[in-house]
Design a protein around this motif. Structure first.
Motif, PDB file in Angstrom:
ATOM      1  N   ILE A   7       0.745  -1.193   0.110  1.00  0.00           N
ATOM      2  CA  ILE A   7       0.172   0.068   0.059  1.00  0.00           C
ATOM      3  C   ILE A   7       1.241   1.156   0.066  1.00  0.00           C
ATOM      4  O   ILE A   7       0.680   2.102  -0.527  1.00  0.00           O
ATOM      5  N   THR A   8       2.042   0.635   1.290  1.00  0.00           N
ATOM      6  CA  THR A   8       2.966   2.605   0.849  1.00  0.00           C
ATOM      7  C   THR A   8       3.385   3.113  -0.529  1.00  0.00           C
ATOM      8  O   THR A   8       3.660   3.650  -0.743  1.00  0.00           O
ATOM      9  N   GLU A   9       3.650   1.896  -1.139  1.00  0.00           N
ATOM     10  CA  GLU A   9       4.198   1.989  -2.435  1.00  0.00           C
ATOM     11  C   GLU A   9       3.201   2.510  -3.666  1.00  0.00           C
ATOM     12  O   GLU A   9       3.495   2.872  -4.209  1.00  0.00           O
ATOM     13  N   ILE A  10       1.822   1.848  -3.229  1.00  0.00           N
ATOM     14  CA  ILE A  10       0.946   2.084  -4.529  1.00  0.00           C
ATOM     15  C   ILE A  10       0.828   3.355  -4.364  1.00  0.00           C
ATOM     16  O   ILE A  10       0.819   4.319  -5.313  1.00  0.00           O
ATOM     17  N   LEU A 250      11.065  -7.322   0.012  1.00  0.00           N
ATOM     18  CA  LEU A 250      10.753  -7.146  -1.899  1.00  0.00           C
ATOM     19  C   LEU A 250       9.236  -7.680  -2.705  1.00  0.00           C
ATOM     20  O   LEU A 250       9.166  -7.480  -3.454  1.00  0.00           O
ATOM     21  N   THR A 251       9.017  -8.667  -1.972  1.00  0.00           N
ATOM     22  CA  THR A 251       7.021  -8.841  -2.080  1.00  0.00           C
ATOM     23  C   THR A 251       6.023  -7.928  -1.614  1.00  0.00           C
ATOM     24  O   THR A 251       5.871  -7.908  -2.998  1.00  0.00           O
ATOM     25  N   GLY A 252       6.433  -6.586  -0.801  1.00  0.00           N
ATOM     26  CA  GLY A 252       5.718  -5.665  -0.766  1.00  0.00           C
ATOM     27  C   GLY A 252       5.815  -4.958  -2.028  1.00  0.00           C
ATOM     28  O   GLY A 252       4.791  -4.386  -1.865  1.00  0.00           O
ATOM     29  N   LYS A 253       6.768  -5.196  -1.919  1.00  0.00           N
ATOM     30  CA  LYS A 253       7.676  -4.025  -2.947  1.00  0.00           C
ATOM     31  C   LYS A 253       6.796  -3.704  -4.821  1.00  0.00           C
ATOM     32  O   LYS A 253       6.350  -3.040  -5.714  1.00  0.00           O
ATOM     33  N   THR A 259       0.459  -3.540  -9.549  1.00  0.00           N
ATOM     34  CA  THR A 259      -0.982  -3.222  -9.334  1.00  0.00           C
ATOM     35  C   THR A 259      -0.737  -1.629  -9.995  1.00  0.00           C
ATOM     36  O   THR A 259      -2.272  -1.696 -10.788  1.00  0.00           O
ATOM     37  N   VAL A 260       0.185  -0.594  -9.457  1.00  0.00           N
ATOM     38  CA  VAL A 260       0.214   0.247 -10.636  1.00  0.00           C
ATOM     39  C   VAL A 260       0.296   0.077 -11.910  1.00  0.00           C
ATOM     40  O   VAL A 260      -0.234   0.242 -13.332  1.00  0.00           O
ATOM     41  N   LEU A 261       1.207  -1.536 -12.044  1.00  0.00           N
ATOM     42  CA  LEU A 261       1.740  -1.899 -13.755  1.00  0.00           C
ATOM     43  C   LEU A 261       0.713  -1.975 -14.568  1.00  0.00           C
ATOM     44  O   LEU A 261       0.465  -2.103 -15.613  1.00  0.00           O
ATOM     45  N   LEU A 262       0.061  -2.698 -13.738  1.00  0.00           N
ATOM     46  CA  LEU A 262      -1.636  -3.446 -14.135  1.00  0.00           C
ATOM     47  C   LEU A 262      -2.684  -2.357 -13.938  1.00  0.00           C
ATOM     48  O   LEU A 262      -3.630  -2.619 -15.171  1.00  0.00           O
TER      49      LEU A 262
END
Length: 400
Positions: A7-10, A250-253, A259-262
């Protein structure tokens, strides 16, 4: 913890509207230019406008006018000589063809005659083609005159010649031509099973997926570049010291980045689906293939950054990889338009191979076996790259 990191990465990626604008804007600009070029080049083919002066209303002139009606590249209009010369001087035509009044009789009697062809000096290609066509027409007329001497002799005995008179001699003409010029090939027509007509290929199928891939590669480069921010801020060191090790980070990132790429895929894909006019049958495979491809490049670009000595050098390396792949992989030019060896190479790049599969899916011609092989290959690259990336990050952080 993984969910929180994702979520933080998004949120962090969505908080960079300028970067997202570049990822989407450059492909959008290129696509718009390609569409404009396609529309400009999609008009009617050039036509040679010929003004015909036929004072004797000859059969020869009538045959020429009839032939032009069956040829999309030639338009013959009958005019008087004065009007024809004026219009040619005004640049309204490619050429002016002046037939002598007794051209039919001259051809029958094999007498010398003059056909005048005046070309437009302001045009270059079409007048040259017309000159060659006229020379060929005269050679053919002379050959036919010698070949058809017998039926022509019967026409010479008549004071005036009409189309009906020529039509009466058609069977005899066919017999003479068959006897002197037998066919070189015999055609045998064999009925076969009716094959399904392939789906039409539109601009959306040929170009839009390539532009989506371009946006995804730009996004992958931008996301991987942020690895330096995580390293410099101490985020990597904190997660390395935590209970979840670097794998949690790495998994979270990657989940957040995926999600953003999708989302980028979802933005561009409806245009291709709408233009393809094949329904929604290929949407799900396309979503999977494009999203996995973008994750592959994101992880690989991150891995490249771990070998770079600085943020700038890492960005330069990813750019040097991105643009050649886009050039030969079907983003700047459709794969079908790439010549020979370049096209073959392009089809075997990761993005080119994915584009081939996407185009098949959008046409409704997807080979499921090939699709599963592609997904398996992309998934394998992702797993290997993530494991290697974790090892590299651990080594870099430990080394300080």
């Amino acid at each position: 913890m993984i969910r929180l990191i994702a979520i933080t990465e998004i949120r962090r990626l969505l908080a960079q509207p300028f970067s997202i604008g570049i990822w989407i804007g450059i492909p959008l600009l290129i696509g718009s230019l390609m569409a404009v070029i396609g529309l400009a080049g999609g008009g009617e083919a050039p036509r040679a406008k010929v003004l015909l002066v036929d004072p004797g209303e000859s059969i020869t002139g009538g045959l020429l006018r009839t032939a032009s009606g069956q040829n999309d590249s030639l338009d013959i209009e009958q005019v008087d000589e004065k009007n024809g010369r004026e219009r040619l001087d005004n640049g309204e035509a490619t050429a002016l063809l002046i037939l002598p009044e007794r051209i039919d009789r001259a051809l029958l009697d094999a007498e010398p005659t003059t056909i005048e062809l005046v070309v437009n000096p302001e045009q270059r290609i079409l007048p040259g083609l017309l000159t060659t066509l006229t020379d060929t027409m005269l050679d053919v007329a002379w050959t036919l005159r010698r070949l058809l001497d017998e039926p022509i002799e019967s026409l010479r005995q008549r004071e005036s010649i009409r189309f009906a008179d020529v039509a009466e001699l058609a069977p005899e003409v066919d017999r003479l031509i068959d006897s002197h010029l037998p066919p070189l090939l015999e055609l045998e027509v064999v009925a076969t099973e009716t094959q399904r007509e392939p789906a039409r290929v539109f601009f959306g199928v040929a170009v839009v997926p390539g532009l989506v891939v371009m946006a995804l590669l730009f996004a992958a480069g931008g996301i991987s570049d942020d690895l330096w921010r995580d390293r410099d801020s101490g985020t990597l060191a904190r997660y390395l010291a935590g209970p979840g090790h670097i794998s949690v980070f790495l998994t979270g990132k990657l989940l957040g980045a995926t999600t953003v790429l999708l989302g980028l895929v979802v933005i561009g894909l409806p245009i291709a689906v709408w233009k393809a006019q094949t329904g929604l049958t290929g949407v799900f495979p396309t979503l999977i293939a494009l999203t996995m491809l973008s994750v592959v490049f994101t992880v690989v670009f991150m891995l490249i950054h771990t070998f770079a000595t600085s943020r700038q050098s890492g960005s330069m390396l990813t750019t040097l990889i991105t643009f050649p792949l886009l050039m030969v992989g079907g983003s700047f030019f459709p794969l079908a338009q790439l010549p020979g060896l370049i096209g073959q190479i392009g089809r075997w790049t990761p993005n080119g191979r994915t584009l081939v599969m996407v185009e098949d899916a959008l046409r409704g011609q997807l080979d499921m076996t090939s699709f599963l092989v592609l997904v398996l290959a992309l998934g394998t690259v992702i797993v290997i790259s993530v494991i290697w990336l974790g090892q590299r990050l651990t080594k870099l952080v430990t080394r300080g």
